[in-house]
Design an enzyme around this catalytic site. Structure first.
Site, PDB file in Angstrom:
ATOM      1  N   LEU A 157       0.867  -1.172   0.000  1.00 20.29           N
ATOM      2  CA  LEU A 157       0.000   0.000   0.000  1.00 20.29           C
ATOM      3  C   LEU A 157       0.900   1.217   0.000  1.00 20.29           C
ATOM      4  CD1 LEU A 157      -2.631  -0.927   2.779  1.00 20.29           C
ATOM      5  CD2 LEU A 157      -2.955  -1.049   0.299  1.00 20.29           C
ATOM      6  N   ASP A 158       0.448   2.298  -0.651  1.00 15.47           N
ATOM      7  CA  ASP A 158       1.213   3.531  -0.649  1.00 15.47           C
ATOM      8  C   ASP A 158       1.375   4.039   0.784  1.00 15.47           C
ATOM      9  OD1 ASP A 158       1.281   3.426  -3.408  1.00 15.47           O
ATOM     10  OD2 ASP A 158      -0.475   4.714  -3.646  1.00 15.47           O
ATOM     11  N   LYS A 159       2.382   4.847   1.006  1.00 12.02           N
ATOM     12  CA  LYS A 159       2.710   5.342   2.345  1.00 12.02           C
ATOM     13  C   LYS A 159       1.494   5.904   3.080  1.00 12.02           C
ATOM     14  CE  LYS A 159       5.501   8.851   4.699  1.00 12.02           C
ATOM     15  NZ  LYS A 159       6.502   9.933   4.537  1.00 12.02           N
ATOM     16  N   ARG A 188      -5.279   5.910  -7.717  1.00 14.09           N
ATOM     17  CA  ARG A 188      -5.033   7.353  -7.740  1.00 14.09           C
ATOM     18  C   ARG A 188      -4.872   7.871  -9.163  1.00 14.09           C
ATOM     19  NH1 ARG A 188      -0.020   7.630  -3.841  1.00 14.09           N
ATOM     20  NH2 ARG A 188      -0.238   9.887  -4.177  1.00 14.09           N
TER      21      ARG A 188
END
Length: 312
Positions: free
Chosen positions: A140-142, A243
């Site tokens: 998962l992205d930060k 995104r």
């Protein structure tokens, strides 16, 4: 050991693309390894750092490739609190908070989910899936919150990765986007890849230029005036996929620092309003279905509350 630098002169520009040319002309280096060296700024083209793997090469060009010395990667266990959604001897599913990077990388070797998992699981993760990403099946992205599964055994790691690849593992996200889609549900089928001018961003890239197949299914959960709460289901799992796809259809994720509009929503958010709410998979040992549901983080709940108050 010290770094080794290889100096080359282009006598025939075939193949004409930098990463492919180096793959063809430098022994013992895979294309993947060469692409990483380019990303990490270890390749100079005509005396200048080149970070574009698709850069063209011409007869007469000079190329310098530095191969960094092998250094033992020491990832330390850190007592970072974890919100455990599910755990047994085969795997653990964590509710990742915003701001927590999944795995160490050069320049960011501490304070990651892997550091926390090493403290939580001890030596059990050693060697599973590689030194840098022990047990990590997906990422998962930060600043994306929510459910992420980590394998505790080699067999579990292989099985879970196979489920991701076969698309039998189901990953569902909730996100708040700008605007109001004209329909209630849809599918975004648009290949993504590295942005041609910004190596930290992804973009919609045609397959002929290196774009990879990417599909996101979405549906409206709640309309909130000029904002919409949407549910996303990933068919593929490309970097920044949701995104990039949301920005592509004109409805970027609220507070996305990379692909968003920069418009304020009156709520202090740590990053994009995107949450991996539900993860459904087949248990790698028992074959039974496991579903983990990650509660919304407080900042996401606050955002929804503010938007609902505006529309009431």
């Amino acid at each position: 050991m010290s770094d080794e630098t290889i100096y080359l002169k282009v006598e025939t520009a075939e193949p004409p693309r930098l990463d492919r040319w180096l793959t063809a002309h430098v022994k013992n280096l895979s294309r993947n390894r060469i692409q990483k060296l380019i990303d990490w700024e270890y390749v100079h083209l005509n005396g200048t750092v080149c970070t574009h793997k698709k850069a063209g090469v011409q007869v007469g060009d000079t190329i310098a490739v530095t191969i960094p010395a092998n250094k033992p990667l020491e990832i330390t266990a850190e007592d970072i609190p974890l919100d455990i959604l599910y755990e047994d001897k085969h795997m653990v599913i964590v509710n990742k908070p915003a701001g927590l990077v999944v795995h160490p990388a050069p320049g960011n070797m501490n304070g990651t989910l892997v550091n926390a998992l090493l403290a939580h699981c001890g030596d059990q993760l050693t060697g599973i899936g590689g030194v840098e990403r022990p047990g990590i099946v997906h990422r998962l992205d930060k600043d994306t919150t929510g459910a992420i599964v980590v394998a505790k055994t080699d067999l579990a790691h292989q099985d879970l990765q196979a489920q991701m690849k076969a698309k039998t593992a189901r990953r569902e996200y909730l996100g708040v986007v700008y605007g109001a889609p004209s329909v209630e549900a849809g599918t975004i089928d648009a290949p993504t890849g590295r942005h041609p001018n910004d190596r930290k961003r992804q973009a919609i890239i045609p397959p002929l230029k290196g774009g990879r197949y990417a599909v996101t299914h979405w549906q409206v959960e709640e309309r909130l005036g000029n904002f919409t709460l949407m549910r996303f289901r990933l068919e593929t799992g490309r970097t920044h996929q949701i995104r990039v796809h949301c920005a592509h259809i004109g409805h970027p994720i609220v507070s996305d620092p990379t692909y968003g509009t920069g418009r304020s929503v009156g709520v202090n958010l740590p990053g994009q309003a995107l949450h991996a709410e539900r993860l459904t998979l087949r248990h790698p040992a028992t074959g039974k279905t496991v579903t983990a549901i990650a509660p919304l983080p407080e900042h996401f709940v606050k955002l929804l509350r503010v938007l609902r108050n505006r529309t009431s």
